[in-house]
Design a protein around this motif. Structure first.
Motif, PDB file in Angstrom:
ATOM      1  N   ARG A 193       0.339  -0.879  -0.040  1.00 53.88           N
ATOM      2  CA  ARG A 193       0.319   0.083   0.011  1.00 53.88           C
ATOM      3  C   ARG A 193       0.771   1.613  -0.121  1.00 53.88           C
ATOM      4  NH1 ARG A 193      -3.808  -0.414   5.277  1.00 53.88           N
ATOM      5  NH2 ARG A 193      -1.935  -1.464   5.866  1.00 53.88           N
ATOM      6  N   TYR A 194       2.474   1.182   0.553  1.00 53.12           N
ATOM      7  CA  TYR A 194       2.703   2.291   0.145  1.00 53.12           C
ATOM      8  C   TYR A 194       4.143   2.027  -0.448  1.00 53.12           C
ATOM      9  CZ  TYR A 194       1.051   2.579   4.920  1.00 53.12           C
ATOM     10  OH  TYR A 194       0.034   2.804   6.085  1.00 53.12           O
ATOM     11  N   PRO A 195       4.668   3.189  -1.370  1.00 51.69           N
ATOM     12  CA  PRO A 195       6.230   3.274  -1.375  1.00 51.69           C
ATOM     13  C   PRO A 195       6.980   2.642  -0.899  1.00 51.69           C
ATOM     14  CG  PRO A 195       4.874   5.403  -2.076  1.00 51.69           C
ATOM     15  CD  PRO A 195       4.704   4.479  -1.097  1.00 51.69           C
ATOM     16  N   ASP A 196       8.113   1.770  -1.584  1.00 50.36           N
ATOM     17  CA  ASP A 196       8.760   0.932  -0.580  1.00 50.36           C
ATOM     18  C   ASP A 196       8.051  -0.070  -0.106  1.00 50.36           C
ATOM     19  OD1 ASP A 196      10.944   3.108  -2.579  1.00 50.36           O
ATOM     20  OD2 ASP A 196      10.782   4.208  -1.060  1.00 50.36           O
ATOM     21  N   SER A 197       7.196  -0.948   0.069  1.00 43.36           N
ATOM     22  CA  SER A 197       6.857  -1.811   0.962  1.00 43.36           C
ATOM     23  C   SER A 197       6.889  -2.449  -0.445  1.00 43.36           C
ATOM     24  CB  SER A 197       5.800  -0.936   1.311  1.00 43.36           C
ATOM     25  OG  SER A 197       4.257  -1.216   0.382  1.00 43.36           O
TER      26      SER A 197
ATOM     27  N   LYS B 255       5.575  -2.240   5.953  1.00 39.23           N
ATOM     28  CA  LYS B 255       5.551  -1.202   5.680  1.00 39.23           C
ATOM     29  C   LYS B 255       7.447  -0.057   4.223  1.00 39.23           C
ATOM     30  CE  LYS B 255       2.250   0.261   8.706  1.00 39.23           C
ATOM     31  NZ  LYS B 255       1.741  -0.734   9.509  1.00 39.23           N
ATOM     32  N   PRO B 256       7.287   0.756   4.715  1.00 39.87           N
ATOM     33  CA  PRO B 256       8.157   1.228   3.540  1.00 39.87           C
ATOM     34  C   PRO B 256       9.782   0.662   4.533  1.00 39.87           C
ATOM     35  CG  PRO B 256       6.778   2.772   3.411  1.00 39.87           C
ATOM     36  CD  PRO B 256       6.020   2.306   4.343  1.00 39.87           C
ATOM     37  N   PHE B 257      10.704   0.701   3.804  1.00 38.37           N
ATOM     38  CA  PHE B 257      12.034   0.131   4.280  1.00 38.37           C
ATOM     39  C   PHE B 257      12.116   1.677   5.520  1.00 38.37           C
ATOM     40  CE2 PHE B 257      12.968  -0.066  -0.138  1.00 38.37           C
ATOM     41  CZ  PHE B 257      12.610  -1.879  -0.069  1.00 38.37           C
ATOM     42  N   LEU B 258      13.034   1.273   6.297  1.00 38.40           N
ATOM     43  CA  LEU B 258      13.631   2.472   7.783  1.00 38.40           C
ATOM     44  C   LEU B 258      14.803   3.422   6.397  1.00 38.40           C
ATOM     45  CD1 LEU B 258      14.573   0.008   9.763  1.00 38.40           C
ATOM     46  CD2 LEU B 258      12.464   1.748  10.412  1.00 38.40           C
TER      47      LEU B 258
ATOM     48  N   CYS C  89      23.534 -29.166  -2.976  1.00 35.62           N
ATOM     49  CA  CYS C  89      24.429 -28.098  -4.735  1.00 35.62           C
ATOM     50  C   CYS C  89      23.682 -26.356  -4.056  1.00 35.62           C
ATOM     51  CB  CYS C  89      22.848 -27.425  -5.556  1.00 35.62           C
ATOM     52  SG  CYS C  89      23.185 -27.517  -7.231  1.00 35.62           S
ATOM     53  N   ARG C  90      24.594 -26.109  -4.075  1.00 34.16           N
ATOM     54  CA  ARG C  90      25.755 -24.669  -3.954  1.00 34.16           C
ATOM     55  C   ARG C  90      24.992 -23.460  -4.086  1.00 34.16           C
ATOM     56  NH1 ARG C  90      31.866 -22.561  -4.438  1.00 34.16           N
ATOM     57  NH2 ARG C  90      30.678 -22.495  -6.724  1.00 34.16           N
ATOM     58  N   ALA C  91      24.507 -22.725  -3.778  1.00 35.61           N
ATOM     59  CA  ALA C  91      24.010 -21.660  -4.436  1.00 35.61           C
ATOM     60  C   ALA C  91      24.536 -20.167  -3.944  1.00 35.61           C
ATOM     61  CB  ALA C  91      22.245 -20.775  -3.682  1.00 35.61           C
ATOM     62  N   GLN C  92      24.981 -19.015  -4.698  1.00 35.31           N
ATOM     63  CA  GLN C  92      26.314 -18.644  -4.072  1.00 35.31           C
ATOM     64  C   GLN C  92      25.601 -17.040  -4.612  1.00 35.31           C
ATOM     65  OE1 GLN C  92      29.945 -19.425  -7.043  1.00 35.31           O
ATOM     66  NE2 GLN C  92      31.032 -19.645  -4.679  1.00 35.31           N
ATOM     67  N   TYR C  93      25.769 -15.940  -3.323  1.00 38.85           N
ATOM     68  CA  TYR C  93      24.876 -14.879  -3.992  1.00 38.85           C
ATOM     69  C   TYR C  93      26.015 -14.011  -3.711  1.00 38.85           C
ATOM     70  CZ  TYR C  93      20.329 -16.949  -2.376  1.00 38.85           C
ATOM     71  OH  TYR C  93      19.202 -17.581  -1.828  1.00 38.85           O
ATOM     72  N   LEU C  94      26.650 -13.658  -4.981  1.00 37.76           N
ATOM     73  CA  LEU C  94      26.981 -12.797  -5.644  1.00 37.76           C
ATOM     74  C   LEU C  94      26.474 -11.730  -5.745  1.00 37.76           C
ATOM     75  CD1 LEU C  94      28.954 -15.255  -7.748  1.00 37.76           C
ATOM     76  CD2 LEU C  94      29.666 -14.606  -5.170  1.00 37.76           C
ATOM     77  N   ASN C  95      28.052 -10.002  -5.758  1.00 36.17           N
ATOM     78  CA  ASN C  95      27.599  -8.645  -5.462  1.00 36.17           C
ATOM     79  C   ASN C  95      26.542  -8.169  -5.289  1.00 36.17           C
ATOM     80  OD1 ASN C  95      28.204  -6.093  -6.803  1.00 36.17           O
ATOM     81  ND2 ASN C  95      26.575  -6.452  -8.673  1.00 36.17           N
ATOM     82  N   VAL C  96      26.171  -8.382  -3.933  1.00 35.56           N
ATOM     83  CA  VAL C  96      25.037  -7.829  -3.033  1.00 35.56           C
ATOM     84  C   VAL C  96      24.594  -6.468  -2.459  1.00 35.56           C
ATOM     85  CG1 VAL C  96      23.597  -8.289   0.156  1.00 35.56           C
ATOM     86  CG2 VAL C  96      24.828 -10.628  -1.953  1.00 35.56           C
ATOM     87  N   ARG C  97      24.100  -6.040  -3.280  1.00 33.39           N
ATOM     88  CA  ARG C  97      23.788  -4.810  -3.628  1.00 33.39           C
ATOM     89  C   ARG C  97      22.041  -4.226  -2.420  1.00 33.39           C
ATOM     90  NH1 ARG C  97      23.561  -7.321  -7.970  1.00 33.39           N
ATOM     91  NH2 ARG C  97      22.625  -6.546  -9.493  1.00 33.39           N
ATOM     92  N   ASP C  98      22.034  -2.707  -2.887  1.00 35.86           N
ATOM     93  CA  ASP C  98      21.083  -2.617  -2.168  1.00 35.86           C
ATOM     94  C   ASP C  98      20.107  -2.991  -1.170  1.00 35.86           C
ATOM     95  OD1 ASP C  98      21.186  -0.484  -4.348  1.00 35.86           O
ATOM     96  OD2 ASP C  98      19.953  -1.933  -5.773  1.00 35.86           O
ATOM     97  N   VAL C  99      20.952  -2.749  -0.252  1.00 40.55           N
ATOM     98  CA  VAL C  99      20.380  -3.570   0.906  1.00 40.55           C
ATOM     99  C   VAL C  99      19.418  -2.659   1.981  1.00 40.55           C
ATOM    100  CG1 VAL C  99      21.147  -4.842   3.472  1.00 40.55           C
ATOM    101  CG2 VAL C  99      22.246  -5.077   1.649  1.00 40.55           C
ATOM    102  N   ARG C 100      18.295  -3.237   1.956  1.00 43.18           N
ATOM    103  CA  ARG C 100      17.297  -2.441   2.637  1.00 43.18           C
ATOM    104  C   ARG C 100      16.716  -3.021   4.174  1.00 43.18           C
ATOM    105  NH1 ARG C 100      16.070   2.867   0.274  1.00 43.18           N
ATOM    106  NH2 ARG C 100      14.945   2.949   2.117  1.00 43.18           N
TER     107      ARG C 100
END
Length: 382
Positions: free
Chosen positions: A163-167, A197-200, A273-284
């Motif tokens: 309902r809110y932006p960035d939620s 609700k939206p990000f902090l 099986c391995r899942a690699q999370y690379l180039n993690v970015r935009d953490v909110r």
């Protein structure tokens, strides 16, 4: 005659083997308390098969991480990097096109302990069990079950802004029965729904941001505790705290059942099986008090919920909310690779050659060194 179930490769097959590459994946992750007793029951039923001495390992919950992680993933592009068989004249998998999909799964870390003094060191590893996983693409559903041993279900998955932006708002619907009454028709039923609700930082939250996980990590006290790491984003990039996995090795039970007797397995193996999370970015981060996560305790869904939640013996037929301890959104490039069978279970098959079973339990840190200190593993077991 070989005791292994043959795999037939075909250009028309929906079974695409790893490795896979998934660029630009958007992940919404939510963390909730899990019943350690339920996790142990899951391990005993699906991973600790047979006698402990024979199989050479035992799976248990990870005592320092009593949480289940619910992940909503949006894959804009899914690419297979698996090579084609040149002598068959097949087109490379990467040239056959790409697909997109949505996926939701529950991930719980489990510890595999090697049995015996030596194996306790060399065969012990942390892996991730996925007791519930749904996808919105039928090809992924088939391939995940047949190739990787993941019990993928096909579902209607809705994800988007709330309902809110960035939620965030997500919903899963599955075929099921609302109750166990005779004559009740199966229909598409809502299994799970989450809304935030939206990000902090946000003025619309129900609790001051200072009391949330993200703001605590950014506080001076947390900075000193973490050795000078000043922000939550830097902390995630450096250590991950388990909130954002940098490498997740899944473990699943791959089975083929006898068509004439579905209660009997003709092939069983543990596949990782391995899942690699690379180039993690935009953490909110979300304010955990602003996350409304609801499961629907219907007749068809009760067995799923009791795998990791403390629910009653009988379904209530009603939705219920669970408390989340953290929530965040980030983007990452994900590689899914290094699939291997760590344990084939011996099976006495009527009318077919018996499978002798084999084991390759060596933890990944010890694999490059095992040739110096012992014989090669993976030999047949009694």
């Amino acid at each position: 005659m070989s005791t292994r179930v043959p795999y037939v490769q075909s250009a028309a097959s929906q079974q695409v083997p790893p490795p896979y590459h998934f660029p630009g994946v958007t992940v919404n992750a939510f963390y909730l308390n899990v019943s350690m007793a339920k996790v142990q029951e899951y391990c005993d039923r699906y991973l600790n098969i047979g006698e402990e001495k024979t199989r050479g390992y035992v799976y248990r919950p990870v005592p320092f991480w009593p949480y289940a992680t619910v992940l909503f993933l949006d894959y804009p592009t899914m690419i297979s990097s698996a090579p084609a068989s040149a002598h068959l004249g097949e087109v490379a998998y990467s040239d056959r096109g790409a697909i997109s999909q949505t996926e939701v799964f529950v991930a719980i870390p489990v510890m595999r302990y090697g049995v015996g003094a030596a194996k306790l060191i060399t065969d012990t590893a942390v892996e991730w069990a996925l007791p519930f996983i749904v996808v919105g693409n039928p090809m992924s559903s088939v391939c995940g079950r047949e190739m990787l041993g993941l019990g993928k279900l096909l579902a209607d998955i809705e994800i988007g802004e709330g309902r809110y932006p960035d939620s965030f708002r997500g919903k899963i619907s599955l075929p099921g029965w609302p109750d166990s009454e005779t004559g009740t028709m199966q229909a598409q039923q809502e299994f799970m729904k989450v809304e935030t609700k939206p990000f902090l930082p946000t003025p619309t939250g129900t609790q001051p941001p200072r009391r949330t996980l993200a703001s605590l990590l950014e506080s001076p006290e947390a900075s000193k505790l973490l050795g000078g790491v000043a922000t939550a984003a830097n902390f995630i990039d450096t250590f991950s705290l388990g909130l954002i996995p940098t490498a997740m090795r899944t473990v699943g039970l791959k089975q083929y059942r006898d068509a004439a007797n579905p209660h009997r397995a003709v092939y069983q193996a543990l596949v990782t099986c391995r899942a690699q999370y690379l180039n993690v970015r935009d953490v909110r981060f979300y304010n955990e008090k602003d996350i409304d996560l609801t499961f629907n305790d219907l007749a068809s869904f009760h067995q799923i919920l009791e795998v990791f939640l403390d629910v009653g013996k009988e379904p209530t037929g009603k939705p219920f909310s669970v408390n989340t301890v953290a929530g965040c959104r980030f983007m990452a490039d994900i590689n899914f690779d290094t699939m291997r069978i760590i344990r084939e279970f011996p099976i006495d098959r009527d009318g077919l050659p018996p499978t002798t079973g084999s084991s390759d339990l060596v933890a990944r840190w010890y694999r490059p060194l095992r040739g110096f200190f012992g014989p090669r593993r993976g030999v047949g077991l009694p």
